[in-house]
Design a protein around this motif. Structure first.
Motif, PDB file in Angstrom:
ATOM      1  N   ALA A 134       0.983   4.147  -2.956  1.00 11.59           N
ATOM      2  CA  ALA A 134       0.795   5.569  -2.653  1.00 11.59           C
ATOM      3  C   ALA A 134       1.962   6.397  -3.200  1.00 11.59           C
ATOM      4  O   ALA A 134       1.762   7.499  -3.724  1.00 11.59           O
ATOM      5  N   ASP A 147       0.819  -1.207   0.000  1.00  8.82           N
ATOM      6  CA  ASP A 147       0.000   0.000   0.000  1.00  8.82           C
ATOM      7  C   ASP A 147       0.856   1.262   0.000  1.00  8.82           C
ATOM      8  O   ASP A 147       0.546   2.229  -0.694  1.00  8.82           O
ATOM      9  N   SER A 161      -6.122  -1.082  -7.038  1.00  7.41           N
ATOM     10  CA  SER A 161      -5.622   0.262  -7.281  1.00  7.41           C
ATOM     11  C   SER A 161      -5.995   0.701  -8.698  1.00  7.41           C
ATOM     12  O   SER A 161      -6.246  -0.113  -9.570  1.00  7.41           O
TER      13      SER A 161
END
Length: 157
Positions: free
Chosen positions: A57, A53, A97
């Motif tokens: 990002a 994650d 995503s």
């Protein structure tokens, strides 16, 4: 040549999921760059840890902030980005995503090329911890060996 005293790993106080090391003593501290370093070598050794994650990002909305981090890492002799995911896991995990695999792989390739950043993809937190611990030890060992060689070259004062 073996270190006589084990180096102490420094774990940044902001690190959310700190590694558990099996062989190195650990202290918490505030690091300027990275999540892990070696006590006394904080200006030369930095390991940045990312889970899936975090990495996504850094490839997306946090990209500019992370590029500033990469720029700071360039000044470190011993630097590493360790990602807690294999290439296959990255590609499979992108389904949650908006990023495409080509986007993430392109970002990794760019960071290696533009920042001369070693990147290690590993499966899981435990394996990442083992590798990071060994990297920190080897960085400290290299500095120690160099300083020992320098001491031998210098005449006694």
């Amino acid at each position: 040549m073996k270190l006589e005293i084990l180096p102490t790993a420094i774990v940044d106080t902001r690190e959310q999921r700190p590694f558990q090391f099996q062989n190195l003593p650990v202290e918490r501290g505030t690091l300027t760059t990275g999540d892990y370093s070696v006590k006394g070598l904080e200006d030369r050794v930095a390991v940045e840890r990312k889970d899936m994650d975090d990495l996504l990002a850094c490839c997306g909305h946090g990209r500019e902030r992370f590029k500033r981090e990469l720029h700071r890492l360039q000044s470190y002799r011993f630097r590493l980005l360790i990602v807690e995911a294999s290439m296959a896991e990255l590609e499979a995990g992108l389904s949650r995503s908006k990023l495409q695999p080509a986007h993430v792989l392109g970002a990794l390739a760019a960071w290696i090329a533009q920042y001369e950043l070693p990147i290690m993809l590993v499966t899981g937190h435990v394996v990442a911890a083992r590798f990071t611990e060994r990297f920190l030890y080897q960085a400290a060992r290299t500095v120690w060996k160099e300083s020992e060689a320098l001491r031998k070259m210098m005449p006694m004062l």
